[in-house]
Design a protein around this motif. Structure first.
Motif, PDB file in Angstrom:
ATOM      1  N   PHE A 160     -13.968  -8.631 -13.465  1.00 45.00           N
ATOM      2  CA  PHE A 160     -12.789  -8.685 -14.332  1.00 45.00           C
ATOM      3  C   PHE A 160     -12.513 -10.109 -14.797  1.00 45.00           C
ATOM      4  CE2 PHE A 160      -7.973  -8.650 -14.647  1.00 45.00           C
ATOM      5  CZ  PHE A 160      -7.931  -7.952 -15.843  1.00 45.00           C
ATOM      6  N   ILE A 161     -12.282 -10.237 -16.096  1.00 40.18           N
ATOM      7  CA  ILE A 161     -11.749 -11.476 -16.665  1.00 40.18           C
ATOM      8  C   ILE A 161     -10.539 -11.107 -17.501  1.00 40.18           C
ATOM      9  CG2 ILE A 161     -12.096 -13.394 -18.271  1.00 40.18           C
ATOM     10  CD1 ILE A 161     -15.040 -13.359 -17.584  1.00 40.18           C
ATOM     11  N   TYR A 162      -9.416 -11.752 -17.237  1.00 39.05           N
ATOM     12  CA  TYR A 162      -8.258 -11.657 -18.129  1.00 39.05           C
ATOM     13  C   TYR A 162      -7.961 -13.045 -18.665  1.00 39.05           C
ATOM     14  CZ  TYR A 162      -3.583 -11.797 -19.918  1.00 39.05           C
ATOM     15  OH  TYR A 162      -2.517 -12.032 -20.743  1.00 39.05           O
ATOM     16  N   ALA A 163      -7.700 -13.124 -19.950  1.00 34.47           N
ATOM     17  CA  ALA A 163      -7.205 -14.361 -20.551  1.00 34.47           C
ATOM     18  C   ALA A 163      -6.177 -13.995 -21.601  1.00 34.47           C
ATOM     19  CB  ALA A 163      -8.343 -15.174 -21.181  1.00 34.47           C
ATOM     20  N   SER A 164      -5.124 -14.775 -21.683  1.00 35.03           N
ATOM     21  CA  SER A 164      -4.137 -14.550 -22.736  1.00 35.03           C
ATOM     22  C   SER A 164      -4.701 -14.920 -24.098  1.00 35.03           C
ATOM     23  CB  SER A 164      -2.871 -15.364 -22.450  1.00 35.03           C
ATOM     24  OG  SER A 164      -3.167 -16.745 -22.368  1.00 35.03           O
ATOM     25  N   ASN A 165      -5.754 -15.738 -24.085  1.00 34.32           N
ATOM     26  CA  ASN A 165      -6.380 -16.154 -25.343  1.00 34.32           C
ATOM     27  C   ASN A 165      -7.820 -16.559 -25.036  1.00 34.32           C
ATOM     28  OD1 ASN A 165      -7.154 -17.705 -27.704  1.00 34.32           O
ATOM     29  ND2 ASN A 165      -4.984 -17.805 -28.230  1.00 34.32           N
ATOM     30  N   TYR A 166      -8.774 -15.986 -25.759  1.00 32.42           N
ATOM     31  CA  TYR A 166     -10.183 -16.264 -25.494  1.00 32.42           C
ATOM     32  C   TYR A 166     -10.770 -17.359 -26.376  1.00 32.42           C
ATOM     33  CZ  TYR A 166     -10.587 -12.544 -22.148  1.00 32.42           C
ATOM     34  OH  TYR A 166     -10.434 -11.782 -21.006  1.00 32.42           O
ATOM     35  N   SER A 167      -9.990 -17.874 -27.293  1.00 32.68           N
ATOM     36  CA  SER A 167     -10.482 -18.959 -28.138  1.00 32.68           C
ATOM     37  C   SER A 167     -10.934 -20.134 -27.268  1.00 32.68           C
ATOM     38  CB  SER A 167      -9.371 -19.415 -29.085  1.00 32.68           C
ATOM     39  OG  SER A 167      -9.643 -20.694 -29.609  1.00 32.68           O
TER      40      SER A 167
ATOM     41  N   LYS B  58     -11.701 -20.560 -17.424  1.00 30.35           N
ATOM     42  CA  LYS B  58     -12.145 -21.800 -16.820  1.00 30.35           C
ATOM     43  C   LYS B  58     -13.486 -21.606 -16.123  1.00 30.35           C
ATOM     44  CE  LYS B  58      -9.371 -24.628 -14.771  1.00 30.35           C
ATOM     45  NZ  LYS B  58      -8.370 -25.235 -13.864  1.00 30.35           N
ATOM     46  N   ASP B  59     -13.690 -20.441 -15.507  1.00 27.32           N
ATOM     47  CA  ASP B  59     -14.983 -20.138 -14.891  1.00 27.32           C
ATOM     48  C   ASP B  59     -16.070 -20.025 -15.951  1.00 27.32           C
ATOM     49  OD1 ASP B  59     -14.026 -19.824 -12.136  1.00 27.32           O
ATOM     50  OD2 ASP B  59     -13.029 -18.027 -12.880  1.00 27.32           O
ATOM     51  N   VAL B  60     -15.746 -19.313 -17.041  1.00 29.31           N
ATOM     52  CA  VAL B  60     -16.734 -19.102 -18.109  1.00 29.31           C
ATOM     53  C   VAL B  60     -17.172 -20.428 -18.717  1.00 29.31           C
ATOM     54  CG1 VAL B  60     -17.102 -18.050 -20.388  1.00 29.31           C
ATOM     55  CG2 VAL B  60     -15.813 -16.809 -18.629  1.00 29.31           C
ATOM     56  N   LEU B  61     -16.205 -21.330 -18.934  1.00 32.38           N
ATOM     57  CA  LEU B  61     -16.477 -22.597 -19.621  1.00 32.38           C
ATOM     58  C   LEU B  61     -16.819 -23.727 -18.651  1.00 32.38           C
ATOM     59  CD1 LEU B  61     -13.633 -22.480 -22.297  1.00 32.38           C
ATOM     60  CD2 LEU B  61     -16.056 -21.903 -22.583  1.00 32.38           C
ATOM     61  N   GLY B  62     -16.709 -23.477 -17.346  1.00 35.08           N
ATOM     62  CA  GLY B  62     -17.000 -24.518 -16.371  1.00 35.08           C
ATOM     63  C   GLY B  62     -16.005 -25.656 -16.398  1.00 35.08           C
TER      64      GLY B  62
END
Length: 232
Positions: A93-100, A227-231
């Protein structure tokens, strides 16, 4: 990668184009009136539905063993339940209020500025967000994330819609036709203003970030964020 799109509005259609351009296959498109659907062909799901459908969509993915990227806001009263369910089902699961990608850098800049401003006296903080008139929730999830970043790094206790006070950050939410999203954080004193601002020009950035997140999440279990996705 086989992708299920849960929510097929304007964001869903933009995600579809970007995903197929990147070589992925859309195996399922669920619109707002679709109550039953089969996730068995999907490697990963991307949810940009509506607040009333998001919890059920996420739950269905956990039950089917399909990792899910959720960009729907307005359902976070159920967040703790969803995280517990994800862990119980060994879901992804990943939740983000904004994926930009730009907004996620903006989130980090916001936290850094809040930490710098915290010991400085005489500044009031407020947040303004502007979105298109079809956006259902107010304030936006992005504005709430910005407020939370400030609260973590200052003596503020919370946020309030439209009107704040000494301990709560005011968030002004405006709805204007054809505005993808603008977020402004302002520190105001009697002598000057300090302002940081992110302006989206279109939905491409949100959609690209969601597809990048799905690519990263595919095959993983656990609860993650951008933050995990982008490191970061």
């Amino acid at each position: 990668m086989n992708i299920a799109l849960l929510g097929y509005g304007r964001m869903g259609k933009t995600i579809e184009k970007i995903a197929t351009d990147r070589g992925h296959t859309i195996v399922l498109k669920v619109d707002k009136d679709d109550k039953e659907y089969d996730l068995s062909a999907a490697d990963v799901a991307i949810d940009f539905s509506i607040p009333s459908a998001a919890v059920e969509n996420i739950t269905n993915c956990f039950n089917a063993g399909v990792p899910i990227v959720s960009g729907t806001t307005g359902w976070l009263d159920h967040y703790d339940h969803i995280i517990s369910l994800c862990n119980a089902k060994k879901g992804g699961f990943i939740y983000a209020s904004n994926y930009s990608l730009g907004v996620n850098l903006f989130f980090e800049l916001n936290k850094k500025l809040a930490k710098m401003m915290s010991p400085i006296e005489g500044y009031d903080i407020h947040i303004e967000e502007i979105h298109h008139t079809q956006k259902l929730d107010a304030p936006s999830g992005t504005a709430i994330t910005l407020a939370e970043g400030i609260i973590e790094n200052t003596d503020k206790n919370g946020w309030q819609l439209d009107k704040g006070d000494e301990k709560n950050i005011p968030i002004v939410a405006k709805r204007i036709e054809n505005i993808p999203g603008t977020h402004t954080v302002t520190y105001t004193s009697q002598v000057d203003d300090i302002e940081i601002k992110h302006t989206a020009h279109n939905r491409q950035g949100f959609a690209l970030g969601a597809v990048v997140a799905a690519e990263w999440l595919c095959g993983k279990t656990g609860v993650f964020d951008m933050k995990d996705v982008l490191g970061l």
